[in-house]
Design a protein around this motif. Sequence first.
Motif, mmCIF file in Angstrom:
data_model
loop_
_atom_site.group_PDB
_atom_site.id
_atom_site.type_symbol
_atom_site.label_atom_id
_atom_site.label_comp_id
_atom_site.label_asym_id
_atom_site.label_seq_id
_atom_site.Cartn_x
_atom_site.Cartn_y
_atom_site.Cartn_z
ATOM 1 N N ALA A 43 40.667 23.038 1.123
ATOM 2 C CA ALA A 43 42.079 23.174 0.738
ATOM 3 C C ALA A 43 42.946 22.227 1.567
ATOM 4 O O ALA A 43 43.855 21.577 1.039
ATOM 5 N N PHE A 44 42.656 22.134 2.868
ATOM 6 C CA PHE A 44 43.392 21.200 3.711
ATOM 7 C C PHE A 44 43.174 19.770 3.233
ATOM 8 O O PHE A 44 44.117 18.983 3.149
ATOM 9 N N GLY A 45 41.930 19.416 2.912
ATOM 10 C CA GLY A 45 41.624 18.070 2.426
ATOM 11 C C GLY A 45 42.396 17.726 1.166
ATOM 12 O O GLY A 45 42.901 16.608 1.019
ATOM 13 N N GLU A 46 42.526 18.681 0.252
ATOM 14 C CA GLU A 46 43.297 18.453 -0.980
ATOM 15 C C GLU A 46 44.768 18.221 -0.658
ATOM 16 O O GLU A 46 45.401 17.321 -1.206
ATOM 17 N N ARG A 47 45.323 19.047 0.240
ATOM 18 C CA ARG A 47 46.730 18.856 0.633
ATOM 19 C C ARG A 47 46.902 17.512 1.329
ATOM 20 O O ARG A 47 47.862 16.780 1.067
ATOM 21 N N LEU A 48 45.990 17.188 2.222
ATOM 22 C CA LEU A 48 46.061 15.939 2.962
ATOM 23 C C LEU A 48 46.039 14.746 2.011
ATOM 24 O O LEU A 48 46.840 13.811 2.156
ATOM 25 N N ASP A 49 45.159 14.768 1.035
ATOM 26 C CA ASP A 49 45.089 13.671 0.066
ATOM 27 C C ASP A 49 46.391 13.543 -0.716
ATOM 28 O O ASP A 49 46.877 12.436 -0.949
ATOM 29 N N ARG A 50 46.965 14.663 -1.118
ATOM 30 C CA ARG A 50 48.238 14.641 -1.855
ATOM 31 C C ARG A 50 49.361 14.096 -0.957
ATOM 32 O O ARG A 50 50.105 13.212 -1.352
ATOM 33 N N HIS A 51 49.446 14.608 0.262
ATOM 34 C CA HIS A 51 50.504 14.169 1.180
ATOM 35 C C HIS A 51 50.330 12.711 1.572
ATOM 36 O O HIS A 51 51.313 11.989 1.763
ATOM 37 N N GLY A 52 49.079 12.253 1.703
ATOM 38 C CA GLY A 52 48.814 10.877 2.098
ATOM 39 C C GLY A 52 49.299 9.849 1.085
ATOM 40 O O GLY A 52 49.439 8.674 1.423
#
Length: 179
Positions: A43-52
Amino acid sequence: MTLAPATDLRTYNELDAVRGELLDVYAEVRAPLLHLPNYAVTAFGERLDRHGCEPGFVTVLAYAGDYPVGYAYGNRIEDGDRYWQRTSPAPSHDLTSHPALAVKEIGVRPAWRGTGTARQIHDTLLDGRDEQYATLMVNEAAGEGKVHALYRSWGYEDIGHSQPSPASPRLTVMVRPIR
């Protein structure tokens, strides 16, 4: 608080170069919560990719030698951003009429907590930004309230609440001037 161990603070505007290191540090920082859907590494990885991919993305990593010990990242938000739309009560127009830096995550490995490393990372993240305000969300229960108190000591003030996703806890939205 003890003195921060010697760390090298590095700033990145591209996620690809440090994504793996961010995931590794996150996994240790959030280890007690990883069983909860919102805190899972995926879930963090998905958020990180979106925010990046969002405008004004920046991340700061602290290293002890070549070992990453902490991070913070954020991006620029504008009036009408979903960040502000999910904040209740609605923030004042004085806050939302200017771009702000949304600090999306701050994390420091347990061995470096209480050393000032988080503050160094945070201040480096805000350094040189042209936005007037920084904003972040905090789970008031984090660290039995110590994390919320820490952000207050850094000049942040509560302005409302948000629940960014159904799996997320209710978070307190905080803001402070950057300068």
